[in-house]
Write a protein that holds these residues in place. Structure first.
Motif, PDB file in Angstrom:
ATOM      1  N   THR A 247      -0.530   3.058  -7.652  1.00  0.00           N
ATOM      2  CA  THR A 247      -0.933   2.413  -8.902  1.00  0.00           C
ATOM      3  C   THR A 247      -1.499   3.485  -9.823  1.00  0.00           C
ATOM      4  O   THR A 247      -2.601   3.997  -9.604  1.00  0.00           O
ATOM      5  CB  THR A 247      -1.989   1.323  -8.648  1.00  0.00           C
ATOM      6  N   ASP A 306       4.165   1.421  -8.099  1.00  0.00           N
ATOM      7  CA  ASP A 306       4.326   0.201  -7.309  1.00  0.00           C
ATOM      8  C   ASP A 306       5.136  -0.849  -8.061  1.00  0.00           C
ATOM      9  O   ASP A 306       6.003  -1.524  -7.491  1.00  0.00           O
ATOM     10  CB  ASP A 306       2.972  -0.349  -6.864  1.00  0.00           C
ATOM     11  N   SER A 387      -6.221   4.204   4.965  1.00  0.00           N
ATOM     12  CA  SER A 387      -6.262   3.466   3.708  1.00  0.00           C
ATOM     13  C   SER A 387      -5.620   4.206   2.549  1.00  0.00           C
ATOM     14  O   SER A 387      -5.093   3.584   1.623  1.00  0.00           O
ATOM     15  CB  SER A 387      -7.715   3.129   3.345  1.00  0.00           C
ATOM     16  N   VAL A 395       3.750   0.667   2.850  1.00  0.00           N
ATOM     17  CA  VAL A 395       4.024  -0.356   1.831  1.00  0.00           C
ATOM     18  C   VAL A 395       5.212   0.066   0.976  1.00  0.00           C
ATOM     19  O   VAL A 395       6.134  -0.716   0.720  1.00  0.00           O
ATOM     20  CB  VAL A 395       2.782  -0.599   0.952  1.00  0.00           C
ATOM     21  N   ASP A 511      -2.384  -3.936   8.794  1.00  0.00           N
ATOM     22  CA  ASP A 511      -2.588  -5.353   8.462  1.00  0.00           C
ATOM     23  C   ASP A 511      -3.984  -5.572   7.882  1.00  0.00           C
ATOM     24  O   ASP A 511      -4.159  -6.352   6.933  1.00  0.00           O
ATOM     25  CB  ASP A 511      -2.384  -6.220   9.713  1.00  0.00           C
ATOM     26  N   TRP A 513      -5.803  -3.366   6.205  1.00  0.00           N
ATOM     27  CA  TRP A 513      -5.879  -2.815   4.849  1.00  0.00           C
ATOM     28  C   TRP A 513      -5.062  -3.636   3.862  1.00  0.00           C
ATOM     29  O   TRP A 513      -5.447  -3.774   2.693  1.00  0.00           O
ATOM     30  CB  TRP A 513      -5.427  -1.350   4.858  1.00  0.00           C
ATOM     31  N   ALA A 514      -3.950  -4.205   4.326  1.00  0.00           N
ATOM     32  CA  ALA A 514      -3.159  -5.066   3.441  1.00  0.00           C
ATOM     33  C   ALA A 514      -3.954  -6.306   3.044  1.00  0.00           C
ATOM     34  O   ALA A 514      -3.922  -6.745   1.884  1.00  0.00           O
ATOM     35  CB  ALA A 514      -1.856  -5.463   4.122  1.00  0.00           C
ATOM     36  N   ALA A 515      -4.689  -6.874   3.992  1.00  0.00           N
ATOM     37  CA  ALA A 515      -5.505  -8.051   3.680  1.00  0.00           C
ATOM     38  C   ALA A 515      -6.663  -7.692   2.755  1.00  0.00           C
ATOM     39  O   ALA A 515      -7.060  -8.491   1.895  1.00  0.00           O
ATOM     40  CB  ALA A 515      -6.028  -8.665   4.973  1.00  0.00           C
ATOM     41  N   PHE A 517      -6.958  -4.834   0.596  1.00  0.00           N
ATOM     42  CA  PHE A 517      -6.636  -4.242  -0.713  1.00  0.00           C
ATOM     43  C   PHE A 517      -5.227  -4.520  -1.206  1.00  0.00           C
ATOM     44  O   PHE A 517      -4.859  -4.073  -2.290  1.00  0.00           O
ATOM     45  CB  PHE A 517      -6.817  -2.719  -0.644  1.00  0.00           C
ATOM     46  N   GLY A 518      -4.407  -5.210  -0.417  1.00  0.00           N
ATOM     47  CA  GLY A 518      -3.020  -5.378  -0.815  1.00  0.00           C
ATOM     48  C   GLY A 518      -2.302  -4.038  -0.746  1.00  0.00           C
ATOM     49  O   GLY A 518      -2.534  -3.218   0.136  1.00  0.00           O
ATOM     50  N   ALA A 519      -1.444  -3.775  -1.735  1.00  0.00           N
ATOM     51  CA  ALA A 519      -0.654  -2.546  -1.738  1.00  0.00           C
ATOM     52  C   ALA A 519      -1.442  -1.358  -2.259  1.00  0.00           C
ATOM     53  O   ALA A 519      -0.960  -0.227  -2.208  1.00  0.00           O
ATOM     54  CB  ALA A 519       0.605  -2.733  -2.586  1.00  0.00           C
ATOM     55  N   ASN A 520      -2.637  -1.605  -2.780  1.00  0.00           N
ATOM     56  CA  ASN A 520      -3.367  -0.535  -3.457  1.00  0.00           C
ATOM     57  C   ASN A 520      -4.348   0.158  -2.518  1.00  0.00           C
ATOM     58  O   ASN A 520      -5.129  -0.487  -1.828  1.00  0.00           O
ATOM     59  CB  ASN A 520      -4.142  -1.099  -4.650  1.00  0.00           C
TER      60      ASN A 520
END
Length: 529
Positions: A247, A306, A387, A395, A511, A513-515, A517-520
């Motif tokens: 991003t 992204d 992270s 991602v 999983d 980190w995705a929960a 921060f999402g893709a960021n």
């Protein structure tokens, strides 16, 4: 005889004369701006310190790159040229010279194929790392890639730091496109245009160009992937530890940063003329190591990375992408152990909060309890690796793999020699930039032992075969499957031989980190550039 005809005859005579010289002397190559004289060795031809653009000085500071003036006598291309301005660091040598837009060409010394024009070599263009603020091309000698891979390698300098990435409203107002910043990215694309126009004269194939880079250079590869102005300039891409800032900031964000910078150098009226009057030393003194970033300017980079990848609006070429298993240990050493001492258990919560913010910190501390690690340093190293580098790369892999062929790896040599930093209180493992020794001869010196030399040979085969065909596989190396999100298979690069890896996501808590921060990647990404 009219004047125009006389000029044409003179130009033709000069071309014929230069061509005859080049044919007789294989150390001379004719480029579009003039002849260059390089160095012949038994295995390589080297042409180093070639200018690919005009020096970005005076009125050309903070403007897009321009063509270099022509020359007629053979240019000495036997010594590396100036580094772009930067302070001394573990990744670069101090320099204040803005006359630095230079590149280096390394080719096989194959007399037979050149004599009958029977072979055109694939081309690999290396973009060095260093946070887009430090570093230089001549630290990376691609002897093994050229000799063993039968490719041409081009290494490039580009503007760094404020001189390469400063955005400011006054500079945007000068631009026909109303943009600023991204000058370093424009330099890289200008070098790629030079390659398109000139590399055939060195025996290279302008239709088989691979760009590859590490860290800031890897982020640059991703930026070119998302850049419409880079379309057609390359045909494959290799990203090493570059997915840490998917991003990107907007032009407006970077212009605000630029206004603060202008104030810091004494340009309170925020005028471009004042900015250009400042010395290089003044500029360097007021720009931080991790202040450089590409920006979304609606032209060079019209969308954040992204967004571009998710929408499919990027240059569709085959890709290789990977990260190192212990990336962040490098930064723990640099900013803690070598700057004051190891992180203590009491300091651990505040360090984590500084990385991910106060809201996320309790969750991260629960997911990475100190009891699971031999030291707080290693716990912070795992948090940063997972992270900032590992999970954001995955991602991107998942999004891109549905649209282009992509081959994913993890560099996993836990005893890789550390190149840049002295020993600290913990093992570096496969830390940031540790794979570079396996691909290049580096100016920092050192040698690989026999087991690691075997891994190096496999990596050279993978990298150069990918440059040739868009697929890293060939006889004599373990098979590397194309990435598919369902199988989630990576190629683990570890001695003595690469092998498939299926636990990447679990090993790096992706999983979680995705929960969170999402893709960021979290704010810690700003320390990794």
């Amino acid at each position: 005889m009219n004047t125009k005809r006389v000029v044409l005859i003179l130009i033709f005579a000069l071309f014929v004369n230069c061509s005859a010289i080049a044919t007789a002397d294989r150390s001379i190559v004719i480029t579009e701006r003039g002849p260059v004289r390089g160095i012949l060795t038994p295995a390589l031809r080297k042409f180093i310190g070639i200018p690919y653009a005009a020096p970005p000085v005076g009125k050309l500071r903070w403007r897009p790159p321009k063509d270099h003036v022509r020359w007629s006598a053979p240019l000495d291309a036997t010594r590396f040229g100036n580094h772009c301005p930067q302070d001394a660091s573990v990744f670069g040598t101090a320099s204040v010279s803005e006359d630095c837009l230079l590149l280096n060409v390394f080719t096989p010394n194959d007399t037979a194929s050149e004599a009958n024009n029977s072979h055109s070599y694939p081309v690999m263009v290396w973009i060095h790392g260093g946070a887009l603020t430090v570093g230089e091309s001549d630290d990376y000698i691609p002897t093994k890639l050229v000799q063993r891979g039968d490719v041409i390698v081009v290494t490039i300098n580009y503007r760094l730091g404020a001189l390469g990435f400063l955005a400011h409203p006054a500079l945007s107002a000068e631009s026909p496109e109303h943009i600023s910043g991204n000058y370093g990215i424009m330099d890289q694309q200008f070098a790629l245009k030079w390659v398109q126009r000139n590399i055939a004269a060195f025996g290279g194939d302008p239709h088989t160009v691979t760009i590859f880079g590490e860290s800031g250079g890897g982020l640059s590869v991703l930026s070119h992937l998302a850049s419409p102005t880079a379309a057609g300039l390359f045909h494959r891409g290799i990203v090493e530890s570059g997915a840490y800032e998917l991003t990107l900031p907007t032009l407006a964000d970077e212009e605000s940063h630029g206004q603060a910078f202008a104030t810091s150098v004494g340009c309170n009226e925020q005028r471009a003329r004042c900015l250009r009057s400042k010395s290089v030393k003044k500029i360097l003194a007021n720009w931080g190591l991790f202040d450089s970033s590409p920006n979304v300017d609606d032209r060079v980079i019209p969308q954040s990375l992204d967004t571009a990848f998710a929408s499919g609006q990027f240059n569709h070429v085959p890709l290789m992408q990977g990260a190192n298993h212990d990336e962040w240990r490098f930064f723990v050493a640099l900013f803690f152990d070598l700057a004051g001492g190891p992180i203590t258990a009491d300091q651990y919560p505040s360090v984590v909060e500084g990385m991910v913010g106060p809201d996320a910190a309790p969750l991260v501390l629960a997911a990475y309890p100190l009891a699971n690690f031999d030291s707080p340093d290693l716990a912070v190293g795992a948090i940063g690796t997972d992270s900032v580098f590992a999970c954001p790369a995955r991602v991107a892999d998942q999004v891109l793999s549905t649209q282009v062929p992509i081959f994913t790896y993890e560099f996993n040599d836990s005893n890789a020699p550390e190149l840049f930093l002295p020993p600290v209180s913990f093992p570096y493992g496969a830390t940031h930039a540790s794979e570079l020794r396996y691909l290049f001869k580096l100016s920092w010196g050192g040698r690989l032992d026999e087991r690691r030399e075997e891994l190096s040979n496999d990596m050279i085969r993978y990298w150069t075969q990918f440059a040739k065909s868009g697929d890293p596989n060939s006889s004599g190396v373990p098979f590397w499957h194309r990435y598919d999100a369902t199988a989630d298979e990576f190629q683990s690069l570890a001695p003595p031989s690469p092998m498939p890896e299926f636990e990447f996501a679990a090993d790096h808590n992706c999983d979680f980190w995705a929960a969170l921060f999402g893709a960021n990647a979290p704010r810690a990404a700003h320390i990794s550039k």
